[in-house]
Scaffold this active site. Structure first.
Site, mmCIF file in Angstrom:
data_model
loop_
_atom_site.group_PDB
_atom_site.id
_atom_site.type_symbol
_atom_site.label_atom_id
_atom_site.label_comp_id
_atom_site.label_asym_id
_atom_site.label_seq_id
_atom_site.Cartn_x
_atom_site.Cartn_y
_atom_site.Cartn_z
ATOM 1 N N LYS A 35 0.818 -1.214 0.000
ATOM 2 C CA LYS A 35 0.000 0.000 0.000
ATOM 3 C C LYS A 35 0.856 1.270 0.000
ATOM 4 O O LYS A 35 0.629 2.180 -0.802
ATOM 5 C CB LYS A 35 -0.907 -0.016 1.232
ATOM 6 C CG LYS A 35 -1.610 1.291 1.527
ATOM 7 C CD LYS A 35 -2.509 1.157 2.736
ATOM 8 C CE LYS A 35 -1.755 0.911 4.014
ATOM 9 N NZ LYS A 35 -0.990 2.104 4.469
ATOM 10 N N THR A 36 1.832 1.333 0.904
ATOM 11 C CA THR A 36 2.655 2.544 1.004
ATOM 12 C C THR A 36 3.469 2.760 -0.260
ATOM 13 O O THR A 36 3.647 3.883 -0.724
ATOM 14 C CB THR A 36 3.582 2.455 2.228
ATOM 15 O OG1 THR A 36 2.791 2.224 3.400
ATOM 16 C CG2 THR A 36 4.369 3.733 2.402
ATOM 17 N N ASP A 222 -4.575 7.990 2.600
ATOM 18 C CA ASP A 222 -4.169 6.693 3.145
ATOM 19 C C ASP A 222 -5.181 6.244 4.204
ATOM 20 O O ASP A 222 -5.805 7.075 4.874
ATOM 21 C CB ASP A 222 -2.773 6.827 3.765
ATOM 22 C CG ASP A 222 -2.164 5.484 4.107
ATOM 23 O OD1 ASP A 222 -2.690 4.446 3.661
ATOM 24 O OD2 ASP A 222 -1.139 5.469 4.828
ATOM 25 N N GLU A 223 -5.340 4.938 4.378
ATOM 26 C CA GLU A 223 -6.199 4.346 5.418
ATOM 27 C C GLU A 223 -7.615 4.943 5.391
ATOM 28 O O GLU A 223 -8.169 5.337 6.422
ATOM 29 C CB GLU A 223 -5.571 4.549 6.809
ATOM 30 C CG GLU A 223 -4.170 4.001 6.951
ATOM 31 C CD GLU A 223 -4.114 2.487 7.063
ATOM 32 O OE1 GLU A 223 -5.153 1.837 6.840
ATOM 33 O OE2 GLU A 223 -3.025 1.960 7.364
ATOM 34 N N GLN A 256 -9.997 -4.141 7.230
ATOM 35 C CA GLN A 256 -9.179 -3.741 8.377
ATOM 36 C C GLN A 256 -9.745 -2.505 9.078
ATOM 37 O O GLN A 256 -9.014 -1.781 9.757
ATOM 38 C CB GLN A 256 -7.735 -3.474 7.931
ATOM 39 C CG GLN A 256 -7.017 -4.705 7.414
ATOM 40 C CD GLN A 256 -5.533 -4.460 7.206
ATOM 41 O OE1 GLN A 256 -4.744 -4.349 8.143
ATOM 42 N NE2 GLN A 256 -5.132 -4.367 5.950
ATOM 43 N N ARG A 604 -0.848 -10.085 10.813
ATOM 44 C CA ARG A 604 0.377 -9.452 11.303
ATOM 45 C C ARG A 604 1.564 -10.402 11.167
ATOM 46 O O ARG A 604 2.718 -9.977 11.257
ATOM 47 C CB ARG A 604 0.256 -9.054 12.788
ATOM 48 C CG ARG A 604 -0.812 -8.056 13.162
ATOM 49 C CD ARG A 604 -0.788 -6.829 12.311
ATOM 50 N NE ARG A 604 -1.703 -6.960 11.184
ATOM 51 C CZ ARG A 604 -1.663 -6.210 10.092
ATOM 52 N NH1 ARG A 604 -0.742 -5.290 9.963
ATOM 53 N NH2 ARG A 604 -2.540 -6.374 9.126
#
Length: 740
Positions: A35-36, A222-223, A256, A604
């Site tokens: 994503k980043t 983002d997010e 998420q 995770r």
């Protein structure tokens, strides 16, 4: 650097997300899918393809850490530092906007940003006319209501009867209005105001809105699944340009979304196509973090949620094969901690660094048994989520000194430190100061000078207060001459604050002094004291040290965005996870968020994930029998190795739709219903099967309680009279029969 080198080594989905520059775009980025990288490369691609200048791209993150990382990555791609960017958190960007247009909401550009402690101090003053019973209506609850209103974009005038509350005897809305009025008088705002004021300006000043819509040719977010209502409104106002496409790209993962308790609205991402007609959706499904088994287990679990846009993670690494996800049933929470620590020790001895282990719990009470066991076994660990540096009392005191140094009108800072160290300023003296300030319409600092001149204070108190005020006069002069680092250090020394901690005999006093020294050192990184104060008002990231030397113990919520080689997920039992409270309050919606939280926990892990559930668990002071979490049944068998609970699935089939304890227990006696006792017995039977047969009278040894004699025994457990710990019932498998 060529204009295409930044697009090397991207998979087709990532490339589509980067090259689709025009029009609205939603990038559904699963855990570990890059994503980043997509966000930063998209930003650089817009610049390198000459579609916009650096300051024409608005880039929004949720944390300062994420903003710093993006800024650094963009600089590496461009081959030079990225300057003049509109890149930061929602609050930081809105603070920047509000500085430019503060007059439209009754403030000046030099407004203060209050932290939670100062908000509470102000609220205490505001509520006095209503004589609120603070024991019945705690002020932190009232402040929480006000902040939730702000997160939903509601000003005092905008609160309808349907959105009102009975809190504070029904006066919450009126108190909110008075609180906002007092903030304006102080030329201050809290975190919620940063966005609320900017949205109000954009709504009421078309010229300002048009200015920013022209400025920001592209918007990157983002997010997006974590946005609340006010953040959503701000983005929508900026993105909708009359007669032009909305070049907004939101990156997020509906699977998420786990922060509804702090205002996040998963519906924001689910209705993206409705908000921006013609929007394109790109799904990033190639996970470069976890093994195929971990991804398969997580995908099978989250597929049970109905409120999602849908995607399926698949491995993107060549070495994606690995261990199955382990599901382990144990007797109780102590056995759970022993099992986890034993597995950690074995891997540690094999060369795995401790910093790559994480124990992720659903609730804070679960950490006790792990802490005890980690201490006993000598495994270094850290509890993640304690007080952060700028939240410590001594740091907040020092910051109040700094604020008063540059702004004598800061009454909240004045009240915090006027009696630190003790200067004889009690409630009566404070009342006198407030009365003087009201009478002459001045700040408390100015009122103090007037009272000292008119002999309003006498004796040692007057001497100490005069020295207190003179200290600020001298350091303001030093601030101009020597700079803020020297001025603050001298201020804390001359005021007696540092000496107060030197004379303090408590064990934590030396550490507090070290913290204050570190604070003064940190000042050197900023050009002015004002810049430093604004920085710490906005920074909320936790700082860590020695990451590779300690096992991390944290909540699942705190683990979002992190990754570890090995993850342990304890407490997967009904009532614990999914949380009973969440399901009771949120129903199916709450249950789906709990499932998303489980999905976050599993993903995770890079190589190993172990899920544990206990047949018995102590919740605070009480032991209670536990039923395995429904989430365990939702994990596909082909990705899971089940230990100690093979009968669980069959035993739960007949009552998997039930959840609340009242279904399983008699509401009067609290005893288990016969039907459920019969079904659940198979689970406990299996866990007890491996226990050795212990006879009454046998001498035994227990690792925690030492030597003792068995005075009673049944299937799987024994009553033991220990020589030092007294009589206790323990699981037989943890007893060793001795011949002594």
């Amino acid at each position: 650097m060529t204009t295409s080198s930044h697009l090397d080594r991207l998979n087709p989905e990532q490339l589509a997300a980067i090259e689709t520059t025009e029009g609205p775009l939603l990038v559904l980025a699963g855990a570990g899918t890059g994503k980043t990288r997509v966000l930063t490369t998209r930003f650089a691609h817009i610049l390198l393809s000459h579609r916009a200048k650096p300051w024409q791209v608005l880039t929004v993150t949720f944390t300062n850490k994420a903003a710093r990382e993006m800024r650094e990555r963009i600089g590496r791609i461009l081959g030079k530092p990225a300057e003049g960017l509109w890149l930061g958190t929602f609050h930081a960007l809105c603070a920047r906007m509000l500085r430019r247009h503060a007059e439209y909401v009754g403030l000046t550009s030099g407004f203060l940003i209050l932290d939670t402690d100062d908000q509470m101090r102000l609220l205490k003053q505001v509520v006095e006319p209503w004589r609120i019973d603070v024991k019945r209506w705690p002020l932190n609850g009232l402040l929480g209501i006000i902040q939730r209103w702000k997160d939903r974009g509601l000003t005092p005038d905008g609160i309808t009867p349907a959105e009102s509350t009975d809190y504070a005897d029904g006066h919450a809305r009126a108190i909110y209005a008075a609180y906002q009025s007092r903030l304006r008088e102080l030329n201050a705002c809290d975190f919620g105001d940063l966005m609320l004021h900017v949205v109000e300006i954009l709504r009421t000043r078309p010229d300002v809105l048009e200015q920013y819509q022209r400025l920001f040719r592209y918007i990157l977010v983002d997010e997006y699944q974590d946005t609340n209502t006010i953040q959503y409104l701000w983005l929508r106002l900026l993105a909708r340009r009359e007669g032009e496409p909305s070049n907004i790209c939101c990156v997020g993962d509906d699977d998420q979304s786990i922060y509804s308790w702090r205002g996040a609205e998963v519906e924001n991402i689910l209705r993206f196509e409705k908000d921006f007609p013609g929007a394109k959706i790109v799904r990033l499904e190639r996970n470069y973090r976890s093994t195929a088994q971990i991804l398969g287990a997580a995908a099978g679990l989250i597929a049970h949620n109905e409120g999602r846009l849908g995607k399926t993670l698949r491995p993107g690494r060549d070495d994606a094969q690995g261990e199955l996800v382990h599901v382990v049933g144990v007797w109780d929470s102590d056995a759970e901690a022993r099992e986890v620590c034993s597995r950690i020790e074995n891997l540690w001895r094999s060369g795995h660094p401790l910093g790559e282990f994480a124990i992720l719990v659903r609730a804070g009470f679960q950490t006790r048994s792990f802490e005890e066991r980690l201490v006993q076994t000598g495994i270094p660990y850290r509890i993640v989520g304690g007080l952060r540096f700028y939240e410590r009392a001594e740091i907040r005191d020092a910051i109040a000194y700094m604020r008063l140094l540059i702004n004598p009108a800061d009454d909240l800072a004045f009240e915090r430190i006027v009696n630190l160290p003790k200067r004889g300023v009690g409630p009566a003296a404070l009342q006198k100061l407030h009365a003087q300030a009201r009478g002459q319409r001045s700040s408390l600092y100015v009122a103090l000078g007037a009272l000292l001149e008119s002999k309003g204070f006498k004796g040692k108190s007057a001497e100490k207060l005069a020295a207190f005020q003179d200290c600020f006069v001298q350091q303001r002069a030093l601030l101009e001459k020597e700079g803020h680092v020297v001025a603050v250090g001298t201020l804390l020394e001359d005021s007696g604050y540092l000496e107060m901690w030197r004379e303090d005999k408590s064990p934590d006093a030396p550490g507090r002094l070290d913290n204050l020294k570190e604070l003064i050192r940190a000042l050197a990184d900023f050009g002015t004291l004002g810049e430093f104060l604004e920085h710490i008002a906005l920074v909320m990231d936790a700082e860590g040290a020695n990451e590779n030397e300690r096992v991390s113990v944290m909540t699942l919520h705190g683990a979002k965005g992190l990754e570890f080689d090995t993850v342990y997920l304890p407490g997967w039992e009904e009532g614990v996870f999914p949380s009973q409270r969440t399901v009771d309050e949120g129903g199916d919606k709450g249950l789906e968020e709990e499932r998303r939280l489980a999905y976050v926990g599993i993903t995770r892990a890079r190589y190993r994930a172990t899920i544990l559930h206990a047949a018995n668990r102590r919740i605070y002071a009480n032991w209670q029998e536990s039923m395995p979490s429904r989430f365990l049944d939702e994990l596909p068998d082909e990705y899971v190795d089940r230990e100690g609970e093979t009968a669980t699935r069959k035993a739960r089939q007949d009552y998997s739709g039930f959840f609340r304890p009242s279904v399983f227990t008699d509401e009067v006696t609290g005893s288990m219903s016969p039907l459920v006792a019969k079904k659940r017995r198979s689970v406990h039977d299996e866990l007890a099967e491996s226990a050795p047969k212990i006879e009454v009278g046998a001498r035994v040894f227990h690792q925690k309680f030492g030597y003792g004699v068995v005075i009673g025994a049944d299937r799987g457990s024994a009553e033991v009279a220990f020589e030092k710990a007294g009589a206790k019932r323990v699981m037989a498998s943890y007893l060793q029969v001795t011949g002594e």
